[in-house]
Design a protein around this motif. Structure first.
Motif, PDB file in Angstrom:
ATOM      1  N   ALA A 175     -46.721 -23.464  13.293  1.00 38.05           N
ATOM      2  CA  ALA A 175     -45.491 -22.740  12.962  1.00 38.05           C
ATOM      3  C   ALA A 175     -45.536 -22.332  11.494  1.00 38.05           C
ATOM      4  CB  ALA A 175     -44.262 -23.606  13.227  1.00 38.05           C
ATOM      5  N   GLN A 176     -44.537 -21.524  11.110  1.00 38.41           N
ATOM      6  CA  GLN A 176     -44.401 -21.119   9.711  1.00 38.41           C
ATOM      7  C   GLN A 176     -42.991 -21.459   9.248  1.00 38.41           C
ATOM      8  OE1 GLN A 176     -44.397 -16.838   8.010  1.00 38.41           O
ATOM      9  NE2 GLN A 176     -46.521 -17.511   7.812  1.00 38.41           N
ATOM     10  N   GLY A 177     -42.881 -21.911   8.007  1.00 35.57           N
ATOM     11  CA  GLY A 177     -41.572 -22.292   7.493  1.00 35.57           C
ATOM     12  C   GLY A 177     -41.508 -22.234   5.989  1.00 35.57           C
ATOM     13  N   LEU A 178     -40.463 -22.846   5.445  1.00 32.28           N
ATOM     14  CA  LEU A 178     -40.258 -22.917   4.000  1.00 32.28           C
ATOM     15  C   LEU A 178     -40.381 -24.365   3.567  1.00 32.28           C
ATOM     16  CD1 LEU A 178     -37.121 -20.608   3.502  1.00 32.28           C
ATOM     17  CD2 LEU A 178     -39.540 -19.966   3.506  1.00 32.28           C
ATOM     18  N   ILE A 179     -41.025 -24.571   2.433  1.00 33.85           N
ATOM     19  CA  ILE A 179     -41.255 -25.922   1.941  1.00 33.85           C
ATOM     20  C   ILE A 179     -40.307 -26.257   0.801  1.00 33.85           C
ATOM     21  CG2 ILE A 179     -43.028 -25.255   0.255  1.00 33.85           C
ATOM     22  CD1 ILE A 179     -44.503 -27.867   1.098  1.00 33.85           C
ATOM     23  N   ASN A 180     -39.946 -27.512   0.717  1.00 34.18           N
ATOM     24  CA  ASN A 180     -39.191 -28.025  -0.422  1.00 34.18           C
ATOM     25  C   ASN A 180     -39.822 -29.348  -0.842  1.00 34.18           C
ATOM     26  OD1 ASN A 180     -37.433 -28.976  -2.330  1.00 34.18           O
ATOM     27  ND2 ASN A 180     -35.603 -28.859  -1.065  1.00 34.18           N
ATOM     28  N   PRO A 181     -40.685 -29.357  -1.866  1.00 28.25           N
ATOM     29  CA  PRO A 181     -41.362 -30.589  -2.277  1.00 28.25           C
ATOM     30  C   PRO A 181     -40.419 -31.691  -2.723  1.00 28.25           C
ATOM     31  CG  PRO A 181     -42.422 -28.655  -3.239  1.00 28.25           C
ATOM     32  CD  PRO A 181     -41.138 -28.187  -2.641  1.00 28.25           C
ATOM     33  N   ALA A 182     -39.162 -31.356  -3.043  1.00 27.40           N
ATOM     34  CA  ALA A 182     -38.203 -32.366  -3.515  1.00 27.40           C
ATOM     35  C   ALA A 182     -37.466 -33.058  -2.374  1.00 27.40           C
ATOM     36  CB  ALA A 182     -37.188 -31.717  -4.452  1.00 27.40           C
ATOM     37  N   SER A 183     -37.620 -32.552  -1.157  1.00 33.86           N
ATOM     38  CA  SER A 183     -36.846 -33.075  -0.024  1.00 33.86           C
ATOM     39  C   SER A 183     -37.733 -33.900   0.900  1.00 33.86           C
ATOM     40  CB  SER A 183     -36.231 -31.912   0.764  1.00 33.86           C
ATOM     41  OG  SER A 183     -35.591 -32.378   1.928  1.00 33.86           O
ATOM     42  N   ARG A 184     -37.164 -34.964   1.458  1.00 36.81           N
ATOM     43  CA  ARG A 184     -37.895 -35.730   2.468  1.00 36.81           C
ATOM     44  C   ARG A 184     -38.073 -34.914   3.734  1.00 36.81           C
ATOM     45  NH1 ARG A 184     -34.535 -41.247   2.514  1.00 36.81           N
ATOM     46  NH2 ARG A 184     -32.876 -39.727   2.184  1.00 36.81           N
ATOM     47  N   LEU A 185     -37.106 -34.003   3.997  1.00 38.33           N
ATOM     48  CA  LEU A 185     -37.295 -33.026   5.065  1.00 38.33           C
ATOM     49  C   LEU A 185     -38.112 -31.906   4.424  1.00 38.33           C
ATOM     50  CD1 LEU A 185     -34.467 -31.713   7.442  1.00 38.33           C
ATOM     51  CD2 LEU A 185     -36.716 -30.711   7.136  1.00 38.33           C
ATOM     52  N   ARG A 186     -39.447 -32.119   4.413  1.00 43.65           N
ATOM     53  CA  ARG A 186     -40.329 -31.343   3.543  1.00 43.65           C
ATOM     54  C   ARG A 186     -40.430 -29.868   3.926  1.00 43.65           C
ATOM     55  NH1 ARG A 186     -43.527 -33.934   0.215  1.00 43.65           N
ATOM     56  NH2 ARG A 186     -41.563 -35.095   0.121  1.00 43.65           N
ATOM     57  N   ILE A 187     -40.524 -29.584   5.219  1.00 43.28           N
ATOM     58  CA  ILE A 187     -40.682 -28.195   5.674  1.00 43.28           C
ATOM     59  C   ILE A 187     -39.674 -27.926   6.784  1.00 43.28           C
ATOM     60  CG2 ILE A 187     -42.234 -26.477   6.681  1.00 43.28           C
ATOM     61  CD1 ILE A 187     -44.592 -28.162   5.651  1.00 43.28           C
ATOM     62  N   ARG A 188     -38.977 -26.803   6.685  1.00 40.19           N
ATOM     63  CA  ARG A 188     -38.128 -26.323   7.784  1.00 40.19           C
ATOM     64  C   ARG A 188     -38.841 -25.147   8.433  1.00 40.19           C
ATOM     65  NH1 ARG A 188     -32.392 -27.972   7.271  1.00 40.19           N
ATOM     66  NH2 ARG A 188     -32.189 -29.257   5.387  1.00 40.19           N
ATOM     67  N   LEU A 189     -39.001 -25.228   9.744  1.00 44.58           N
ATOM     68  CA  LEU A 189     -39.762 -24.226  10.484  1.00 44.58           C
ATOM     69  C   LEU A 189     -38.838 -23.149  11.049  1.00 44.58           C
ATOM     70  CD1 LEU A 189     -42.134 -26.661  12.401  1.00 44.58           C
ATOM     71  CD2 LEU A 189     -42.585 -25.438  10.259  1.00 44.58           C
TER      72      LEU A 189
ATOM     73  N   ARG B 281     -23.942 -34.230  -1.912  1.00 44.42           N
ATOM     74  CA  ARG B 281     -24.905 -35.037  -1.156  1.00 44.42           C
ATOM     75  C   ARG B 281     -26.135 -34.218  -0.786  1.00 44.42           C
ATOM     76  NH1 ARG B 281     -25.896 -36.486   4.238  1.00 44.42           N
ATOM     77  NH2 ARG B 281     -26.559 -38.668   4.519  1.00 44.42           N
ATOM     78  N   THR B 282     -25.903 -32.987  -0.298  1.00 44.82           N
ATOM     79  CA  THR B 282     -27.018 -32.099   0.032  1.00 44.82           C
ATOM     80  C   THR B 282     -27.836 -31.789  -1.204  1.00 44.82           C
ATOM     81  OG1 THR B 282     -25.858 -31.090   1.906  1.00 44.82           O
ATOM     82  CG2 THR B 282     -27.617 -29.801   0.885  1.00 44.82           C
ATOM     83  N   ALA B 283     -27.160 -31.482  -2.309  1.00 44.00           N
ATOM     84  CA  ALA B 283     -27.854 -31.152  -3.550  1.00 44.00           C
ATOM     85  C   ALA B 283     -28.775 -32.288  -3.990  1.00 44.00           C
ATOM     86  CB  ALA B 283     -26.841 -30.830  -4.645  1.00 44.00           C
ATOM     87  N   LYS B 284     -28.302 -33.519  -3.844  1.00 43.02           N
ATOM     88  CA  LYS B 284     -29.101 -34.681  -4.230  1.00 43.02           C
ATOM     89  C   LYS B 284     -30.362 -34.782  -3.381  1.00 43.02           C
ATOM     90  CE  LYS B 284     -28.930 -39.747  -4.380  1.00 43.02           C
ATOM     91  NZ  LYS B 284     -28.092 -40.947  -4.133  1.00 43.02           N
ATOM     92  N   PHE B 285     -30.213 -34.655  -2.069  1.00 47.52           N
ATOM     93  CA  PHE B 285     -31.360 -34.819  -1.178  1.00 47.52           C
ATOM     94  C   PHE B 285     -32.305 -33.618  -1.215  1.00 47.52           C
ATOM     95  CE2 PHE B 285     -28.552 -37.979   0.877  1.00 47.52           C
ATOM     96  CZ  PHE B 285     -29.425 -39.049   0.901  1.00 47.52           C
ATOM     97  N   GLU B 286     -31.786 -32.451  -1.571  1.00 46.38           N
ATOM     98  CA  GLU B 286     -32.620 -31.244  -1.600  1.00 46.38           C
ATOM     99  C   GLU B 286     -33.149 -30.926  -2.990  1.00 46.38           C
ATOM    100  OE1 GLU B 286     -33.441 -28.964   1.185  1.00 46.38           O
ATOM    101  OE2 GLU B 286     -33.052 -30.938   2.043  1.00 46.38           O
ATOM    102  N   GLY B 287     -32.697 -31.659  -4.007  1.00 46.13           N
ATOM    103  CA  GLY B 287     -33.199 -31.439  -5.360  1.00 46.13           C
ATOM    104  C   GLY B 287     -32.736 -30.129  -5.960  1.00 46.13           C
ATOM    105  N   VAL B 288     -31.500 -29.714  -5.639  1.00 43.30           N
ATOM    106  CA  VAL B 288     -30.952 -28.459  -6.166  1.00 43.30           C
ATOM    107  C   VAL B 288     -29.599 -28.751  -6.809  1.00 43.30           C
ATOM    108  CG1 VAL B 288     -32.158 -27.048  -4.461  1.00 43.30           C
ATOM    109  CG2 VAL B 288     -29.852 -27.894  -3.943  1.00 43.30           C
TER     110      VAL B 288
END
Length: 437
Positions: free
Chosen positions: A91-105, A200-207
């Motif tokens: 699959a193809q997705g977007l990565i966020n190295p700061a998130s434990r949910l690393r890639i969303r497809l 809460r989202t900002a903390k887990f997503e690093g934004v």
């Protein structure tokens, strides 16, 4: 949803209209690849959109004191290919190295890569999906985009009359923030937009968090956005209220429950800004007492009752839900109907047992207030708690109190909150309307 429309939507959704075959090959050759561990590919073959860090080779953790090479090269919002241990495309997705949910497809077909038009097409399809059976008028409210269920993981959009409430829950999608907002304006005709990213989202997503950022050429009234729902004149605070404003997932359940409450004395626990109680009073409930721990929410509920000329039948108590139920029981009070709509008790799998204990306690206490033949409307928005587990909890509560509970309706979210077959976590809301004997 019916099979035929689903098939059509899925096929259309993966066809970006501005990418030629030659562009696809060029983009694919430059796209970084992330490899899943052996045996971890099966959820993604089934099109599940979440790739956690622990499923990836390296997992984003330092190896021998150094970060994996692809980790150091990937930036939040980069397009990446997910491949299996042998290098086969998944699959193809977007990565966020700061998130434990690393890639969303987002795309499971390598012929249709992620590009600007890809997002426009997905937004258009989500809105078109609402038009299949929509009954809401321009003055009413509806959910237009529901994250994974609309193949847009990390994006939620609600429309309140002429204003959009947009919530980003994926940091990687912020790379496309302006494109998404611009196309939402064009697709809906709504110029006024309020964007939220909760803390809460900002903390887990690093934004960075956005607490009601107004993106609009026109000011939004400090009194809130007015809209109609279930025959009521309502106002939602998109700037400082919860998430995207109101809880639109319950609006059909409000109306369904109200049909059983005409002429009844009703206790609405965790009423927030009025919810079930307002619609019940509008439908002819004799008395409604709303309970919530938030003073801000109760002030909004009182204002809504006054606006709709329901104050004579409604009153409100600020208290913790458990404390309030205990106090009513200690006074020997009885209600023809008790409504329970608590906040989410389980945010992770580890909290499910704890959540079920809390639901059991809450419902057991409510049964003490309901005479034989009375009504119980009980809800759960904890996605980790399954419908079967919730009903089993209710059975246990009835057994403990030696009461029979007859389920009249076992409901969920409305059609504009669809469920993705490949992401069962998107089915989260349970609303049981029952008679207690």
């Amino acid at each position: 949803m019916p099979p035929a429309p689903n098939d059509r939507i899925e096929n259309d959704a993966t066809e970006p209209s501005d990418t030629s075959p030659s562009d696809e090959v060029h983009d694919r050759d430059r796209t970084p690849q992330w490899r899943v561990k052996p045996g971890r590919q099966f959820p993604f073959l089934a099109r599940h959109p979440w790739v956690h860090a622990h499923a990836l080779i390296g997992g984003g953790k330092a190896i021998g004191g150094k970060a994996p090479e692809n980790e150091t090269q990937s930036q939040c919002g980069d397009v990446v290919d997910l491949v299996d241990i042998d290098g086969n495309f998944l699959a193809q997705g977007l990565i966020n190295p700061a998130s434990r949910l690393r890639i969303r497809l987002y795309s499971f077909d390598r012929r249709h890569p992620i590009c600007d038009q890809f997002w426009r097409d997905r937004i258009d399809l989500a809105i078109a999906r609402r038009r299949l059976a929509a009954t809401e008028t321009g003055e009413e409210a509806e959910r237009l985009i529901f994250s994974e269920s609309d193949l847009l993981s990390g994006l939620i959009v609600d429309r309140y009359a002429d204003t959009l409430g947009v919530q980003f829950t994926a940091g990687a999608l912020l790379r496309y923030r302006d494109l998404i907002l611009d196309h939402l304006r064009q697709a809906t005709g709504c110029e006024k937009i309020v964007v939220r990213i909760d803390e809460r989202t900002a903390k887990f997503e690093g934004v960075s968090a956005e607490s009601g950022t107004i993106v609009s050429p026109e000011p939004i009234s400090p009194d809130g956005v007015a809209y109609r729902q279930n025959g009521l004149d309502l106002v939602v605070d998109l700037v400082s209220g919860q998430k995207t404003g109101g809880y639109l997932d319950q609006r059909k359940n409000h109306a369904a429950a109200a049909r059983y409450l005409h002429g009844k004395r009703v206790l609405d626990v965790c009423c927030y800004t009025g919810g079930f109680g307002l619609v019940a009073a509008k439908a002819g409930a004799a008395e409604v007492i709303g309970v919530d721990s938030s003073e801000h929410a109760l002030e909004a509920a009182k204002a809504a009752a006054e606006r709709n000329e329901l104050s004579g039948r409604m009153s409100f108590v600020r208290d913790d839900c458990f404390d309030a139920l205990r106090a009513f029981a200690d006074r020997g009070e009885k209600f023809d109907a008790v409504i329970l709509d608590p906040p989410r008790f389980a945010g992770s799998r580890k909290q499910v047992d704890q959540a079920l204990r809390a639901y059991r306690r809450l419902n057991t206490m409510a049964l003490d207030l309901i005479p034989s033949g009375g009504m119980l409307v009980t809800c759960s928005c904890s996605g980790r708690v399954s419908r079967a587990e919730f009903v089993a909890m209710l059975t246990d509560a009835g057994r403990k109190k030696r009461r029979d509970i007859v389920l009249l309706e076992n409901r969920g979210a409305p059609a504009d909150h669809p469920t993705s077959a490949t992401c069962p976590e998107s089915e989260y809301l349970k609303c049981v309307i029952a008679q207690v004997m």
